[in-house]
Motif scaffolding. Structure first.
Motif, PDB file in Angstrom:
ATOM      1  N   LEU A   1       0.856  -1.184   0.000  1.00 28.69           N
ATOM      2  CA  LEU A   1       0.000   0.000   0.000  1.00 28.69           C
ATOM      3  C   LEU A   1       0.895   1.238   0.000  1.00 28.69           C
ATOM      4  CD1 LEU A   1      -2.535   1.728   0.447  1.00 28.69           C
ATOM      5  CD2 LEU A   1      -2.521   0.991   2.827  1.00 28.69           C
ATOM      6  N   ALA A   2       0.697   2.107  -1.004  1.00 31.69           N
ATOM      7  CA  ALA A   2       1.463   3.352  -1.117  1.00 31.69           C
ATOM      8  C   ALA A   2       0.502   4.525  -1.170  1.00 31.69           C
ATOM      9  CB  ALA A   2       2.332   3.322  -2.370  1.00 31.69           C
ATOM     10  N   TRP A   3       0.971   5.709  -0.728  1.00 34.11           N
ATOM     11  CA  TRP A   3       0.077   6.862  -0.670  1.00 34.11           C
ATOM     12  C   TRP A   3       0.848   8.172  -0.797  1.00 34.11           C
ATOM     13  CZ3 TRP A   3       1.506   3.865   3.437  1.00 34.11           C
ATOM     14  CH2 TRP A   3       2.158   4.495   4.486  1.00 34.11           C
ATOM     15  N   ASN A   4       0.092   9.230  -1.053  1.00 39.45           N
ATOM     16  CA  ASN A   4       0.633  10.579  -1.156  1.00 39.45           C
ATOM     17  C   ASN A   4       0.657  11.193   0.243  1.00 39.45           C
ATOM     18  OD1 ASN A   4       0.800  13.474  -1.481  1.00 39.45           O
ATOM     19  ND2 ASN A   4       0.287  13.186  -3.640  1.00 39.45           N
TER      20      ASN A   4
ATOM     21  N   LEU B   1      13.830  -2.732   2.321  1.00 43.84           N
ATOM     22  CA  LEU B   1      13.698  -3.905   1.460  1.00 43.84           C
ATOM     23  C   LEU B   1      12.599  -4.841   1.942  1.00 43.84           C
ATOM     24  CD1 LEU B   1      17.493  -4.694   0.901  1.00 43.84           C
ATOM     25  CD2 LEU B   1      15.913  -3.526  -0.666  1.00 43.84           C
ATOM     26  N   PRO B   2      11.915  -5.498   1.008  1.00 40.91           N
ATOM     27  CA  PRO B   2      10.763  -6.326   1.393  1.00 40.91           C
ATOM     28  C   PRO B   2      11.107  -7.544   2.224  1.00 40.91           C
ATOM     29  CG  PRO B   2      11.240  -6.521  -0.960  1.00 40.91           C
ATOM     30  CD  PRO B   2      12.066  -5.403  -0.459  1.00 40.91           C
ATOM     31  N   SER B   3      12.349  -8.047   2.131  1.00 39.51           N
ATOM     32  CA  SER B   3      12.659  -9.263   2.872  1.00 39.51           C
ATOM     33  C   SER B   3      13.562  -9.038   4.073  1.00 39.51           C
ATOM     34  CB  SER B   3      13.307 -10.307   1.948  1.00 39.51           C
ATOM     35  OG  SER B   3      14.580  -9.873   1.509  1.00 39.51           O
ATOM     36  N   SER B   4      13.777  -7.781   4.474  1.00 32.82           N
ATOM     37  CA  SER B   4      14.480  -7.602   5.732  1.00 32.82           C
ATOM     38  C   SER B   4      13.661  -8.301   6.814  1.00 32.82           C
ATOM     39  CB  SER B   4      14.638  -6.120   6.062  1.00 32.82           C
ATOM     40  OG  SER B   4      13.391  -5.545   6.405  1.00 32.82           O
ATOM     41  N   PRO B   5      14.287  -8.895   7.798  1.00 31.60           N
ATOM     42  CA  PRO B   5      13.518  -9.674   8.785  1.00 31.60           C
ATOM     43  C   PRO B   5      12.346  -8.895   9.380  1.00 31.60           C
ATOM     44  CG  PRO B   5      15.845 -10.115   9.045  1.00 31.60           C
ATOM     45  CD  PRO B   5      15.746  -9.036   8.003  1.00 31.60           C
ATOM     46  N   GLU B   6      12.523  -7.604   9.617  1.00 33.04           N
ATOM     47  CA  GLU B   6      11.431  -6.811  10.189  1.00 33.04           C
ATOM     48  C   GLU B   6      10.267  -6.696   9.217  1.00 33.04           C
ATOM     49  OE1 GLU B   6      10.521  -2.325  11.978  1.00 33.04           O
ATOM     50  OE2 GLU B   6      12.552  -2.890  11.397  1.00 33.04           O
TER      51      GLU B   6
ATOM     52  N   ALA C   1      -2.543   2.429   7.186  1.00 30.20           N
ATOM     53  CA  ALA C   1      -1.626   1.437   7.751  1.00 30.20           C
ATOM     54  C   ALA C   1      -2.026   0.006   7.430  1.00 30.20           C
ATOM     55  CB  ALA C   1      -1.549   1.606   9.267  1.00 30.20           C
ATOM     56  N   SER C   2      -3.111  -0.193   6.682  1.00 24.65           N
ATOM     57  CA  SER C   2      -3.580  -1.541   6.383  1.00 24.65           C
ATOM     58  C   SER C   2      -4.490  -1.475   5.175  1.00 24.65           C
ATOM     59  CB  SER C   2      -4.346  -2.119   7.575  1.00 24.65           C
ATOM     60  OG  SER C   2      -5.563  -1.397   7.771  1.00 24.65           O
ATOM     61  N   TRP C   3      -4.838  -2.649   4.643  1.00 23.13           N
ATOM     62  CA  TRP C   3      -5.774  -2.675   3.519  1.00 23.13           C
ATOM     63  C   TRP C   3      -7.170  -2.242   3.956  1.00 23.13           C
ATOM     64  CZ3 TRP C   3      -3.599  -2.327  -0.838  1.00 23.13           C
ATOM     65  CH2 TRP C   3      -2.385  -2.959  -1.102  1.00 23.13           C
ATOM     66  N   ALA C   4      -7.499  -2.428   5.226  1.00 23.92           N
ATOM     67  CA  ALA C   4      -8.777  -1.907   5.720  1.00 23.92           C
ATOM     68  C   ALA C   4      -8.817  -0.395   5.566  1.00 23.92           C
ATOM     69  CB  ALA C   4      -8.982  -2.309   7.178  1.00 23.92           C
ATOM     70  N   ASP C   5      -7.696   0.278   5.781  1.00 26.91           N
ATOM     71  CA  ASP C   5      -7.627   1.730   5.582  1.00 26.91           C
ATOM     72  C   ASP C   5      -7.763   2.092   4.110  1.00 26.91           C
ATOM     73  OD1 ASP C   5      -7.279   2.089   8.290  1.00 26.91           O
ATOM     74  OD2 ASP C   5      -5.101   2.339   8.181  1.00 26.91           O
TER      75      ASP C   5
ATOM     76  N   MET D   1       5.097   4.248   1.693  1.00 26.55           N
ATOM     77  CA  MET D   1       4.465   2.930   1.575  1.00 26.55           C
ATOM     78  C   MET D   1       4.658   2.183   2.882  1.00 26.55           C
ATOM     79  SD  MET D   1       7.156   0.891  -0.874  1.00 26.55           S
ATOM     80  CE  MET D   1       8.883   0.675  -0.402  1.00 26.55           C
ATOM     81  N   THR D   2       3.852   1.160   3.061  1.00 33.61           N
ATOM     82  CA  THR D   2       3.991   0.304   4.239  1.00 33.61           C
ATOM     83  C   THR D   2       4.059  -1.145   3.801  1.00 33.61           C
ATOM     84  OG1 THR D   2       2.993  -0.408   6.321  1.00 33.61           O
ATOM     85  CG2 THR D   2       1.462   0.207   4.568  1.00 33.61           C
ATOM     86  N   TYR D   3       4.899  -1.912   4.490  1.00 36.89           N
ATOM     87  CA  TYR D   3       4.966  -3.348   4.230  1.00 36.89           C
ATOM     88  C   TYR D   3       3.915  -4.116   5.025  1.00 36.89           C
ATOM     89  CZ  TYR D   3       9.231  -3.027   1.460  1.00 36.89           C
ATOM     90  OH  TYR D   3      10.141  -2.752   0.463  1.00 36.89           O
TER      91      TYR D   3
END
Length: 354
Positions: free
Chosen positions: A135-138, A319-324, A148-152, A252-254
């Motif tokens: 999810l990315a935003w302006n 990065l998308p696969s950092s452990p966090e 912060a979520s797809w519900a948002d 964006m948020t992961y």
């Protein structure tokens, strides 16, 4: 329905010409390996960060070619005209190629995946890198509270504005179910029922009036956000990271991202099968995967790439696969899509066209 891959979109819309590395003729008796990918900036990064250093370490010559996806691989295998040794392909393509018996089994007595994240290698494929749909935003539109979520994303009262969503079902039914309250671990169980599939598509349908564009390429999703044509979008993180790095008002948020893999496979009948296994073992090492992540905003599948300072902490955080970030996401189930894509896509396209 033919599904065009994320990378095909990314490269065709990047307006960059593929640049393949073709070495001089092999020295007397020197082994040669042919590696195939999608061309453009992605393949250049693969070549510079992974393939050439790995080939040098093995003392072999490297021939690079480009291709257009699974159909090309299928044609060569079925016509017994395979001259490729290693092919870069998406996880979905790898799953279909495996089901169609187009691939050699990988030799894990040779290929060391002991430090890989769990689940990112299989009988016929090994991950080369990981990427996400997020999810990315302006940030200028949502100054006081960020989604912060797809519900948002679906909450048009708290977060009014124009949305962009994919024009294909792949990887975009799962966010709809999570927005509708389905726990990530239950998404594919739910999607596997007729009621669950309908629930996901109906959820997207209810948002349609707020979707200004159903995007069809990585460049389009990035352009829509960059131009302010939409206020938030589902987006491939590799497209959004460069905009953020350039200082554009985009975030964006992961959280609840859809994590997927780009893979390496060995075509059935590859002329240098044993050498291909040795090459994949070398290319899977942490230092090469870290180097690729430094060249392109994709994550390593080898967890060890995040250790010993191979990837600086400030880069790893993006990065998308950092452990966090990995812990926040749902892994896209390539086998589910292999078995259900035709049915899901038909219903999704009917929903869009209504």
């Amino acid at each position: 329905m033919t599904v065009v891959s994320r990378r095909t979109f990314l490269l065709s819309s990047a307006a960059l010409v593929a640049s393949a590395y073709v070495p001089a003729p092999s020295a007397q008796g020197r082994k040669s390996l042919t590696v195939v990918s999608w061309g453009g900036p992605y393949q250049r990064a693969q070549s510079q960060a992974v393939w050439r250093p790995a080939a040098k370490a093995l003392g072999i010559e490297l021939v690079e070619e480009t291709y257009n996806g699974l159909a090309d691989l299928r044609l060569r295998v079925r016509s017994n005209s395979v001259n490729w040794d290693v092919v870069s392909i998406g996880a979905g393509g790898a799953a279909r190629a495996s089901a169609e018996k187009l691939l050699e089994p990988l030799d894990y007595d040779v290929i060391d995946v002991s430090t890989f994240f769990p689940g990112y290698h299989g009988e016929h494929w090994v991950a080369g890198d990981l990427y996400s749909t997020a999810l990315a935003w302006n940030t200028e539109v949502y100054k006081n509270a960020a989604p912060a979520s797809w519900a948002d994303f679906w909450d048009v009262e708290r977060f009014p504005g124009h949305r962009a969503y994919r024009n294909q079902a792949l990887g975009h039914l799962e966010p709809a179910l999570m927005a509708d309250g389905v726990a990530p671990q239950d998404v594919y169980t739910t999607l596997s029922t007729d009621e669950g599939l309908k629930r996901a598509i109906d959820k997207v349908a209810r948002l349609k009036q707020h979707i200004a564009a159903f995007w069809g390429s990585g460049a389009q999703q990035a352009q829509l956000l960059n131009d302010g044509a939409v206020d938030m979008a589902s987006a491939w993180t590799g497209q959004i990271a460069p905009l953020m790095k350039a200082g554009r008002p985009i975030a964006m948020t992961y959280a609840q991202g859809m994590l997927d893999a780009d893979c390496y496979v060995v075509p059935l009948g590859a002329p240098h099968r044993e050498l291909a296994m040795a090459f994949l073992n070398e290319a899977s090492k942490a230092q090469y995967q870290a180097a690729f992540s430094m060249a392109m905003p994709y994550g390593a599948a080898n967890e060890a790439a995040y250790g010993d300072g191979l990837i600086p902490a400030e880069v790893a955080a993006t990065l998308p696969s950092s452990p966090e970030n990995l812990a926040k996401q749902l892994r896209l189930d390539a086998e589910w899509w292999r078995d259900n894509q035709a049915r899901a896509e038909k219903l999704y396209q009917e929903m869009i066209s209504r």
